[in-house]
Design a protein around this motif. Structure first.
Motif, PDB file in Angstrom:
ATOM      1  N   VAL A  86     -62.185  81.110 -83.862  1.00 21.12           N
ATOM      2  CA  VAL A  86     -62.440  81.608 -85.227  1.00 21.12           C
ATOM      3  C   VAL A  86     -63.115  82.733 -85.588  1.00 21.12           C
ATOM      4  O   VAL A  86     -63.181  83.336 -86.405  1.00 21.12           O
ATOM      5  CB  VAL A  86     -62.625  80.251 -86.254  1.00 21.12           C
ATOM      6  N   LEU A  87     -64.110  82.899 -84.519  1.00 22.56           N
ATOM      7  CA  LEU A  87     -65.123  84.050 -84.854  1.00 22.56           C
ATOM      8  C   LEU A  87     -64.475  85.384 -84.911  1.00 22.56           C
ATOM      9  O   LEU A  87     -64.639  86.268 -85.766  1.00 22.56           O
ATOM     10  CB  LEU A  87     -66.044  83.983 -83.486  1.00 22.56           C
ATOM     11  N   PRO A  88     -63.603  85.484 -84.027  1.00 26.13           N
ATOM     12  CA  PRO A  88     -62.852  87.014 -84.433  1.00 26.13           C
ATOM     13  C   PRO A  88     -61.907  86.964 -85.663  1.00 26.13           C
ATOM     14  O   PRO A  88     -62.101  88.402 -86.234  1.00 26.13           O
ATOM     15  CB  PRO A  88     -61.515  87.093 -83.220  1.00 26.13           C
ATOM     16  N   VAL A  89     -61.727  86.174 -86.256  1.00 25.35           N
ATOM     17  CA  VAL A  89     -61.291  86.106 -87.430  1.00 25.35           C
ATOM     18  C   VAL A  89     -62.407  86.412 -88.579  1.00 25.35           C
ATOM     19  O   VAL A  89     -62.067  87.285 -89.632  1.00 25.35           O
ATOM     20  CB  VAL A  89     -60.425  84.820 -87.848  1.00 25.35           C
ATOM     21  N   ILE A  90     -63.413  85.882 -88.545  1.00 23.62           N
ATOM     22  CA  ILE A  90     -64.489  86.132 -89.328  1.00 23.62           C
ATOM     23  C   ILE A  90     -65.157  87.558 -89.355  1.00 23.62           C
ATOM     24  O   ILE A  90     -65.348  88.226 -90.096  1.00 23.62           O
ATOM     25  CB  ILE A  90     -65.755  85.233 -89.116  1.00 23.62           C
ATOM     26  N   ILE A  91     -64.688  88.449 -88.120  1.00 22.67           N
ATOM     27  CA  ILE A  91     -65.292  89.787 -87.751  1.00 22.67           C
ATOM     28  C   ILE A  91     -64.227  90.494 -88.572  1.00 22.67           C
ATOM     29  O   ILE A  91     -64.525  91.509 -89.006  1.00 22.67           O
ATOM     30  CB  ILE A  91     -65.269  89.873 -86.450  1.00 22.67           C
ATOM     31  N   ILE A  92     -62.975  90.171 -88.478  1.00 29.68           N
ATOM     32  CA  ILE A  92     -62.020  91.077 -88.967  1.00 29.68           C
ATOM     33  C   ILE A  92     -61.704  90.834 -90.720  1.00 29.68           C
ATOM     34  O   ILE A  92     -61.322  91.888 -91.227  1.00 29.68           O
ATOM     35  CB  ILE A  92     -60.575  90.741 -88.336  1.00 29.68           C
TER      36      ILE A  92
END
Length: 441
Positions: A267-273
């Motif tokens: 989920v962390l990469p989704v928050i970044i993008i």
């Protein structure tokens, strides 16, 4: 960008995102953990849980269009949408807390309690979705501002998903009910400010005598809304990772608390993008983002399956990239709905935000019911044994297939559907100018 007086303030966007954060925390923990709670802790059978959740979710889903029509019909002195949101701020967290209580009773009483508590929560939650998304269309009439608002909401949803990653770790120390209570309390705190900060600035000409029949007639004339949500239902119905993460962690990796690592990493990469969504949409358009993401998802699903999970690092690396492309279409679906509302108002001469966003909610819940049922039925077909310490090799392979390959079906359907979707941002901008008859502060 247009007249500054019709732009939303940063504080409004934050409180709007905050409401999404609380609402999605509530939705995510029931979606991700409730079947596991019922089967492994309450002690309900896999079969009874499957039937109960399917009935409850279908009942809940079919309430959504009715709720949307009611929202379109009602006008309160305090606003068209904010009064609904004030109500759910208090009752959505409260009703979910009661869902996660394992009562000391016989099996049949436990099953009845599960039916009643979950259905009540679902009906209360139904009140929240259509007004929340519809609110974005009256806070501003500028498409970039509106997309920015909804992107705050989707970023908040991604944060909600990552917050759920530590649920099982907290549960290991505090138990199910106390952990659910912490999440519900936090959800209430972040949902609370919106009722005081949001402003319904934009007013549209609306018929005072619109009937329920007309509301539904206008809905089915909106061909692009119907086309888009056919594809959305396909990808949501086969988005198995959240439902299966705890089963995969417990059975395949041997530790249910590993769901924290899986969900956190993916989920962390989704928050970044997510904060870059408005810029991505401005540069490429929502349709192109959806098409490219669907193609990438299909490729990465195959790569994920053949790479396996013997190496946790390789599994997490591929999964984190795959989830970004899987989630991009799910981050922008509300923006598609908002565009389709402008199209519907343009061809019908009447705005029906409530019913349009309720279809969004209806499809989200229906596809959630389908996804949950599909996962549980596939688990049964692959020989999953409730509360067993160790599952068979066939079951472990089946869980891996559900996690890695099943999403290909949905994203393949979305690719086909997008060929028939013709709205773009420039056309929607033109429709907004025609549809907006006057504005007020």
């Amino acid at each position: 960008m247009g007249n500054l007086q019709y732009q939303t303030s940063r504080f409004e966007r934050l409180s709007y995102g905050g409401f999404f954060l609380g609402q999605n925390i509530i939705y995510t923990i029931q979606f991700q953990f409730l079947t596991y709670f019922y089967v492994e802790y309450v002690g309900l059978t896999l079969g009874h849980t499957t039937v109960m959740l399917l009935i409850a979710k279908l009942w809940d889903a079919f309430n959504d269009p009715i709720m949307g029509a009611i929202v379109d019909k009602c006008n309160f002195k305090q606003g068209k949408y904010l009064p609904w949101l004030k109500f759910v701020t208090y009752f959505v967290p409260l009703t979910l807390f009661f869902v996660f209580i394992n009562i000391n009773a016989t099996y049949n009483v436990k099953l009845i309690y599960a039916y009643i508590s979950y259905i009540v929560w679902g009906m209360v939650y139904t009140v929240s979705d259509a007004p929340l998304f519809s609110l974005s269309t009256v806070m501003t009439d500028e498409i970039y501002e509106r997309d920015k608002l909804i992107s705050y909401g989707r970023l908040a949803a991604a944060i909600a998903a990552i917050s759920s990653a530590v649920f099982m770790s907290i549960k290991a120390n505090l138990g199910w009910t106390a952990t659910a209570g912490i999440y519900c309390a936090f959800a209430f705190i972040v949902m609370f400010p919106l009722q005081f900060t949001a402003k319904e600035r934009v007013k549209y000409e609306r018929s005072s005598d619109i009937t329920f029949k007309k509301v539904f007639q206008f809905l089915f004339k909106n061909k692009y809304l119907m086309i888009y949500y056919l594809g959305f239902m396909a990808i949501s119905s086969t988005n198995t990772l959240q439902t299966m993460a705890v089963y995969f962690a417990n059975s395949n990796l041997g530790d249910e608390t590993m769901v924290t690592v899986i969900m956190g990493t993916t989920v962390l990469p989704v928050i970044i993008i997510a904060p870059f969504l408005p810029a991505l949409i401005k540069g490429f358009g929502k349709k192109r983002i959806t098409v490219v993401s669907s193609i990438a998802t299909i490729i990465l699903c195959v790569v994920q399956y053949y790479a396996g999970y013997d190496s946790l690092v390789v599994f997490l690396a591929i999964a984190s990239v795959r989830v970004v492309f899987m989630q991009l279409p799910l981050l922008i679906y509300g923006m598609f709905t908002a565009d389709c509302i402008e199209y519907g108002a343009y061809i019908n001469g009447e705005r029906t935000e409530g019913i349009a966003f309720s279809i969004q909610t209806f499809i989200t819940k229906l596809s959630g019911a389908i996804c949950g049922t599909l996962c549980l039925q596939l688990l049964y077909a692959f020989g999953y044994v409730e509360q067993a310490a160790v599952q068979s090799s066939e079951t472990l392979q089946g869980i891996w297939i559900i996690v890695s390959l099943v999403p290909i079906i949905g994203y393949g359907i979305m690719l086909i559907v997008m060929a028939f979707y013709k709205l773009d941002e420039q056309e929607v901008e033109r429709m907004i100018k025609v549809n907006c008859v006057h504005r007020i502060l």
